[in-house]
Design an enzyme around this catalytic site. Structure first.
Site, PDB file in Angstrom:
ATOM      1  N   VAL A 139       3.993   0.788   2.572  1.00 20.52           N
ATOM      2  CA  VAL A 139       3.935  -0.404   3.173  1.00 20.52           C
ATOM      3  C   VAL A 139       4.432  -1.435   2.301  1.00 20.52           C
ATOM      4  CG1 VAL A 139       2.832  -2.193   4.742  1.00 20.52           C
ATOM      5  CG2 VAL A 139       1.961   0.245   4.917  1.00 20.52           C
ATOM      6  N   GLY A 148       0.842  -1.460   0.084  1.00 20.08           N
ATOM      7  CA  GLY A 148      -0.014  -0.015   0.115  1.00 20.08           C
ATOM      8  C   GLY A 148       0.892   1.282  -0.127  1.00 20.08           C
ATOM      9  N   ASP A 171      -7.017   4.593  17.208  1.00 18.71           N
ATOM     10  CA  ASP A 171      -7.126   4.965  15.626  1.00 18.71           C
ATOM     11  C   ASP A 171      -7.725   3.629  14.994  1.00 18.71           C
ATOM     12  OD1 ASP A 171      -6.707   6.157  13.385  1.00 18.71           O
ATOM     13  OD2 ASP A 171      -4.533   5.651  13.141  1.00 18.71           O
ATOM     14  N   GLY A 230       1.598   9.795   3.409  1.00 17.76           N
ATOM     15  CA  GLY A 230       2.444   9.791   4.264  1.00 17.76           C
ATOM     16  C   GLY A 230       3.475   8.799   4.407  1.00 17.76           C
ATOM     17  N   LYS A 244       6.904  -0.844   7.221  1.00 13.99           N
ATOM     18  CA  LYS A 244       6.037   0.509   6.996  1.00 13.99           C
ATOM     19  C   LYS A 244       7.215   1.481   7.034  1.00 13.99           C
ATOM     20  CE  LYS A 244       1.970   3.058   8.690  1.00 13.99           C
ATOM     21  NZ  LYS A 244       0.718   3.039   9.603  1.00 13.99           N
TER      22      LYS A 244
END
Length: 508
Positions: A235, A228, A349, A232, A250
């Site tokens: 991954v 992905g 989160d 920001g 990540k």
């Protein structure tokens, strides 16, 4: 204690030792070396004109146990005049440097040939050993070290290893070890040593804290694919070049990130490394790349991907996630939140992107980048902006672990409906973030049936959503309480092959 200075019978003098020939002290005469004689009757005592320098802390401890008389250190000229003089003893010539690594030399100041002195020394040693309990000493084994028959002194430092008993040698060894500089075992390893240690490690879960600090660790990671990407960071699917274990790496861009926030991430990730739960994604470690202003976080690889990717992939294929599967997912998330609650942690989160599944269908929570709050004292910080925030967080009020329950309810509602629970997709795409957050404060969540698509949700499922999305945090249950909700209890009794579900989701 005199036995420490007594040479063993089998010891042989070193023929290379200097032979001392000192003048005899007789008739109260003073020699050229300023040796003062004090007479008391027929006894004569020799004193060195040189006053010994004070002992260091190390040597004073060592030699305090080896004096032949307990009052030698306190003798003065006045007291010596009032008592019979003992046989002459060797003076201590001590190096005043406190950091000296060798013992001071022991040198006798006179070679007394009078047999009376030898006899007096033997009698004195026998008496002291009787007081100290050393009754196994015999006169034959205590030949005077000052006898004229042995002009080579056995107490010279050069001959110490050849002429002194094993007990005293042990003292010498202990002293030299205590005087030597202490070598710290925690000295940092050189880069070559770290390289060797890293070569001995085959997989990412075997790296210790020092291994993650290795400067060239990034060069030893092999990228197998991209999982992905975002604004920001990204991954990736990776493994070590000399290993076989797959892990997710990540990458977070820290170019414009507050340094204090970076420190917070470091602390929380290091703390999360100790988490051991089947409902929490395992965290392996992290390292930084200052040149690229990035943080690299290595985590357990979850081949089933995220809940967000799964439900959107099914939508593209005209499918939905069933209520039974949603029940298993909700149960796993609640158990993960309960585990974090026991560790005094709020996730903060929870969203579809942070709920992951592996190839076996296990559901786990990930991404603790903004987690790590003590539960006992309610948190008052406002971190990040998320559409899944509980109302109390949006309003800047104190919040607790029940805010994660709100986020879970909103997540399950989105997956069940196949879209974010807003009035319309067009509104959700064009609404400003502030307006959307205000809408969350005022909207009434509802899980609606879709008869045209043959989708009917059970009343208990709708009740579960309603309890999760209570706007008043005081009325909202905790994760552990939500595990006992009738819908969760009912889903526990159902058999669901989650591994088969994951395979069907990503079947070509």
């Amino acid at each position: 204690m005199a036995s420490l200075f007594r040479p063993p019978e089998s010891a042989k003098c070193n023929p290379n030792s200097p032979r001392l020939k000192l003048p005899l002290l007789r008739n109260n005469q003073v020699d050229e070396n300023n040796i003062y004689l004090t007479s008391n009757g027929s006894s004569t005592t020799a004193y060195s004109s040189h006053t010994p320098e004070p002992l260091t802390s190390s040597t004073s401890t060592l030699f305090s146990q080896t004096r032949l008389h307990p009052s030698d250190s306190s003798m003065t000229l006045n007291t010596m005049k009032k008592r019979p003089a003992p046989p002459s003893l060797p003076s201590l010539s001590i190096n005043s440097q406190s950091k000296c690594k060798t013992l001071p030399e022991l040198v006798p100041i006179a070679d007394v040939s009078d047999g009376k002195h030898d006899l007096g020394l033997k009698q004195r040693v026998i008496a002291e050993n009787e007081l100290s309990g050393n009754s196994d000493l015999t006169p034959s084994s205590m030949a005077s070290p000052f006898s004229h028959t042995n002009t080579s002194s056995p107490y010279l430092r050069n001959d110490l290893s050849n002429s002194v008993g094993s007990d005293f040698s042990n003292l010498i060894s202990a002293y030299e070890q205590s005087s030597s500089p202490i070598k710290s075992s925690s000295q940092p390893k050189s880069s070559s040593e770290s390289y060797i240690d890293l070569n001995s490690v085959r997989d990412v879960d075997q790296l210790d804290e020092n291994g993650w600090k290795y400067a060239n660790l990034k060069d030893r990671i092999e990228t197998l694919g991209i999982l992905g990407e975002g604004a920001g960071g990204s991954v990736s699917k990776c493994k070590l070049k000399n290993g076989s274990k797959i892990f997710a790496l990540k990458v977070i861009n820290t170019l414009n990130t507050d340094p204090e926030y970076q420190k917070q991430i470091f602390r929380e990730l290091q703390f999360n490394r100790s988490f051991q739960s089947e409902y929490i994604v395992r965290y392996y470690g992290m390292f930084t790349d200052d040149e690229n202003s990035s943080i690299y976080i290595a985590m357990e690889y979850m081949g089933g991907r995220s809940l967000d990717a799964i439900y959107k992939n099914l939508l593209e294929r005209g499918g939905r996630i069933s209520e039974k599967v949603l029940g298993k997912i909700a149960e796993a998330v609640l158990r993960g939140l309960s585990y974090l609650h026991e560790k005094k942690v709020i996730h903060r989160d929870i969203k579809p992107q942070n709920i992951l599944l592996n190839e076996n269908g296990q559901v786990k929570l990930c991404d603790f980048g903004v987690s790590g709050e003590a539960v006992n004292s309610l948190a008052t910080t406002f971190t990040g902006t998320s559409f899944y925030m509980a109302p109390e967080r949006i309003q800047g009020q104190p919040y607790s672990v029940t805010s994660d329950v709100w986020s879970l309810g909103l997540t399950i509602l989105e997956v069940a409906n196949g879209k974010f629970p807003c009035s319309s997709e067009k509104m959700a795409a064009n609404i400003a973030p502030f307006e959307l957050l205000m809408w969350i404060l005022t909207f009434t969540p509802e899980l609606k049936d879709e008869p045209e698509s043959n989708i009917i949700w059970s009343p208990s499922f709708k009740s579960f959503i309603d309890y999760c999305l209570k706007k008043d945090s005081r009325e909202r249950p905790s994760p552990r309480q939500m595990i006992n909700h009738p819908w969760i209890k009912g889903q526990m009794k159902k058999n669901v092959n989650m591994e088969k579900f994951v395979r069907k989701c990503w079947k070509d």
